[in-house]
Enzyme design. Sequence first.
Site, PDB file in Angstrom:
ATOM      1  N   LYS A 150      -2.936   9.325   6.665  1.00  0.00           N
ATOM      2  CA  LYS A 150      -3.807   8.952   5.513  1.00  0.00           C
ATOM      3  C   LYS A 150      -5.224   8.966   5.849  1.00  0.00           C
ATOM      4  CE  LYS A 150       0.165   8.809   3.419  1.00  0.00           C
ATOM      5  NZ  LYS A 150       0.497   9.999   2.652  1.00  0.00           N
ATOM      6  N   TYR A 207      14.404   7.533  -0.728  1.00  0.00           N
ATOM      7  CA  TYR A 207      13.190   7.195  -0.006  1.00  0.00           C
ATOM      8  C   TYR A 207      13.240   5.731   0.815  1.00  0.00           C
ATOM      9  CZ  TYR A 207       8.429   6.006   0.861  1.00  0.00           C
ATOM     10  OH  TYR A 207       7.244   5.255   1.444  1.00  0.00           O
ATOM     11  N   TYR A 247       8.628   9.319   7.393  1.00  0.00           N
ATOM     12  CA  TYR A 247       8.312  10.560   7.124  1.00  0.00           C
ATOM     13  C   TYR A 247       8.797  11.510   8.190  1.00  0.00           C
ATOM     14  CZ  TYR A 247       6.081   7.972   3.275  1.00  0.00           C
ATOM     15  OH  TYR A 247       5.710   7.350   2.031  1.00  0.00           O
TER      16      TYR A 247
END
Length: 332
Positions: free
Chosen positions: A48, A262, A288
């Site tokens: 990010k 998730y 992830y």
Amino acid sequence: MHLARFARIRLAHLPTPLEPLPRLSEELGLDLWIKRDDCTGLAGGGNKTRKLEFLLGAAFEQDADTLVTQGAVQSNHVRQTAAAAAAHGLACEIILEERTGSKATDYVGNGNVLLDRLFGATLRTVPGGTDMVAELEKTAAEVRARGGKPYVIPGGGSNPVGALGYVDCAREIVVQADEMDLEVHRIVTATGSAGTHAGLVAGLAVMGADIPVLGIGVRAPKDRQEANVFKLAEETAALLGQPGRVTREMVVADCDYVGEGYGLIDQGVIDALTLAARLDGIVLDPVYSGKAMKGLIALARAGQFKGETLVFLHTGGAQGLFGYQTEIEGAL
């Protein structure tokens, strides 16, 4: 592809290393390399940070004084946004969604959440399934009402401006590979909010690099994930002044390794974390990169990548491991 046309605040330690994984390569029977975007630096690193360079650039262009964003409780994006805000004297309003439903003490208070608080962000928690777009707008309205100037960043920093960070990463990978005379047959990455995947696809398409990208899904079903990535990749290419360069065939996601949902881990994820750690000393995250490696390992063992040289994009997030301590320790 001239990224200097876009406002940018330098946050990351770039270029990040592109390194071989010799023991994992031997184990899986392929030539596996790793792009170390866990080494971007900000708040412990992660993918990010690249997106936030362009997002903060846009925020400063708009004279914003407050960043407003959202994510799951153990969001890596939120951690890096909070750190970027702190480093540049901005307020930071965070909405955390209880997406996994976990109430475990380490999940709700350790890992990324602890760091969010350390960086001085204001946190608000909402139930899973909440309309997060509406919550962002609600928070932005509250900032305006008290005289502030909010800049709203979507979850994962995944819009065309944020995706420019991974257009730049695509360029960086190609330059590094060329310098090493390394022919890359495929890039493998986790794909969730779509910005990383879309930015890579758009960047490679605009450069004409002809390297396919395989996204290993961490949340949505294949049809929805690919549609999200394609839409964002198209928008990103258009922002670069190259509309039509991304074709639907360039967007491929394998969403068979999501598991129960998730942020929910299983033995396959823990096995992937353990294998990467014990063979090549690489620390992955459970949400992830761990799921992406789980998929890569399964596909490699099924002969999917025979004869290929792969680059695995490490998106960071090891800080989130401490939010899953109980689950991981119990399965080792």
